[in-house]
Write a protein that holds these residues in place. Sequence first.
Motif, PDB file in Angstrom:
ATOM      1  N   ALA A 282      43.385  41.738  28.487  1.00 21.15           N
ATOM      2  CA  ALA A 282      43.254  42.276  27.123  1.00 21.15           C
ATOM      3  C   ALA A 282      44.398  43.238  26.815  1.00 21.15           C
ATOM      4  O   ALA A 282      44.995  43.183  25.726  1.00 21.15           O
ATOM      5  N   ILE A 283      44.720  44.109  27.766  1.00 23.37           N
ATOM      6  CA  ILE A 283      45.822  45.052  27.564  1.00 23.37           C
ATOM      7  C   ILE A 283      47.144  44.298  27.409  1.00 23.37           C
ATOM      8  O   ILE A 283      47.950  44.578  26.517  1.00 23.37           O
ATOM      9  N   ALA A 284      47.356  43.301  28.283  1.00 26.71           N
ATOM     10  CA  ALA A 284      48.596  42.524  28.229  1.00 26.71           C
ATOM     11  C   ALA A 284      48.715  41.770  26.912  1.00 26.71           C
ATOM     12  O   ALA A 284      49.805  41.689  26.318  1.00 26.71           O
ATOM     13  N   ALA A 285      47.609  41.208  26.434  1.00 25.14           N
ATOM     14  CA  ALA A 285      47.632  40.472  25.164  1.00 25.14           C
ATOM     15  C   ALA A 285      47.974  41.398  24.002  1.00 25.14           C
ATOM     16  O   ALA A 285      48.766  41.038  23.114  1.00 25.14           O
ATOM     17  N   ALA A 286      47.379  42.604  24.000  1.00 29.39           N
ATOM     18  CA  ALA A 286      47.665  43.564  22.937  1.00 29.39           C
ATOM     19  C   ALA A 286      49.135  43.977  22.954  1.00 29.39           C
ATOM     20  O   ALA A 286      49.800  44.033  21.908  1.00 29.39           O
ATOM     21  N   ILE A 287      49.654  44.257  24.150  1.00 29.26           N
ATOM     22  CA  ILE A 287      51.060  44.666  24.273  1.00 29.26           C
ATOM     23  C   ILE A 287      51.985  43.548  23.816  1.00 29.26           C
ATOM     24  O   ILE A 287      52.956  43.771  23.076  1.00 29.26           O
ATOM     25  N   SER A 288      51.693  42.326  24.261  1.00 25.47           N
ATOM     26  CA  SER A 288      52.544  41.183  23.906  1.00 25.47           C
ATOM     27  C   SER A 288      52.523  40.927  22.408  1.00 25.47           C
ATOM     28  O   SER A 288      53.571  40.702  21.785  1.00 25.47           O
ATOM     29  N   SER A 289      51.343  40.972  21.796  1.00 31.31           N
ATOM     30  CA  SER A 289      51.234  40.742  20.351  1.00 31.31           C
ATOM     31  C   SER A 289      51.995  41.800  19.567  1.00 31.31           C
ATOM     32  O   SER A 289      52.707  41.490  18.600  1.00 31.31           O
ATOM     33  N   MET A 290      51.862  43.063  19.961  1.00 30.96           N
ATOM     34  CA  MET A 290      52.588  44.122  19.263  1.00 30.96           C
ATOM     35  C   MET A 290      54.090  44.014  19.490  1.00 30.96           C
ATOM     36  O   MET A 290      54.893  44.277  18.592  1.00 30.96           O
ATOM     37  N   GLY A 291      54.482  43.607  20.722  1.00 35.27           N
ATOM     38  CA  GLY A 291      55.899  43.436  20.997  1.00 35.27           C
ATOM     39  C   GLY A 291      56.523  42.380  20.115  1.00 35.27           C
ATOM     40  O   GLY A 291      57.586  42.593  19.507  1.00 35.27           O
ATOM     41  N   PHE A 292      55.861  41.223  20.001  1.00 37.29           N
ATOM     42  CA  PHE A 292      56.374  40.173  19.117  1.00 37.29           C
ATOM     43  C   PHE A 292      56.315  40.603  17.656  1.00 37.29           C
ATOM     44  O   PHE A 292      57.184  40.233  16.855  1.00 37.29           O
TER      45      PHE A 292
END
Length: 442
Positions: A282-292
Amino acid sequence: METKDEKVLKEPFAEIGRKMHLLLHTGQLLMENGADSDRTVRDMMRTAAYMGIPKDRIHQHVMYTTLMLNVNDEQHSYTEFRKCTKHGINMTTLTAISKLTWRALEKNYSLHEFERHLLRIKNRPRNYPVWLTALGAGAACGGFCKLFGGSWLDFLLTALCAFLGFYVRKICAGYAFNTYAVIAITSFATTMFAWATQFLTGTMNWYPLISCTLFLVPGIPLINAVDDFLNNFIVSGMTRAIHTLLIVGAMTFGIVVAIRLGNVADFTTVSLRPDNIYFSQAIAAAISSMGFSIIFNIPRRLLPVVAVGGIITVLLRNVMVLQLGFSQTAGSFLGAAVVGLLALKAIHWFHAPNIILTIPSAIPMIPGVLLYRVLFALLNIQDITASTLLAMMRNGVEAITIIIGIAIGVAIPNIFIHRYIENNKQRTVKDLLDKRYLKDDE
């Protein structure tokens, strides 16, 4: 007494040259900043309605690189073309143009006012400075690394390599290199950075090697290509698809050259199964989505919204695939579909087009690694065995079906209730135009 501006907006062919110029300028900004063909047509038609041009008098031909517009009556026919010369992703521009077309209808803008606002949108600086966008690229790739099952150390190493790679891309673009050459050089340099991390840790870091170049994966062009096919913009969809393949091919070329120079064994067989399907994912998905989202330049206020959307898509996908035994395609489709349906309500809460909320949320599910696994095998076709060739074909089919599943899931509102949504918008446009003419009659 009717003013000159009011007369221009009521008469379809008054200042028709200027109207067509503004219509094509609107469409060009949309196409060059990541809009699919259907959105480009809709926003241009809304702009034409604001200008007083009946929809049965206007005809559009939309391709990825060219827009053609024709306006005619019984005696006259006016046609103009516009080239779309450079393509990128700027979701703030898409949001601003959508809002401008509605405001122009509501406030009865003059052509001069509309043009002034359009130029302001075109010249608007990005929401994020270069260093922050580079951090976004690092975070996006680091998130992917963690989603694939890497450790938090792998996350940091990946983020560092992608951060440096983004600056390589920026430097190459500054020298006006060919687009695909920029991609190849960037993927080569970024992969070499990941290869060099072994001198920091004492061992080869496979997950950074796999993930560091994924900020280059053309996720939005991929999804837009499928959207164009689904909406019957075949030529535009084919052009986007070929452009996407060229980008992935350039990426693969750069990666292959780097691993050959570094004498790296085939890293495409590294397992991509995540170590934990809940908290860390969940943390990785949030970080990746915000990064993109930072790379795509979405409005800052929407970053937390997109982070939640990324968590929903990835966790749903993981539960479906790892707990319930569904295929990657089915899991990705469900995750994208849920966010697509939630966006129907969210667009009213956050006053943003659904593309801004859905695509960055679904991007962490794009199978970038599978795509360049296929091309990696093709570039080594003379050395691969029959079993490797079969695995390559399986990866290719799986990647294509996952992309189609994501695109259909995101586009579910348009596929199944498109007519209902469009009818509501057309009624709103008609009501605004009726108010304008009623005010003029008074």
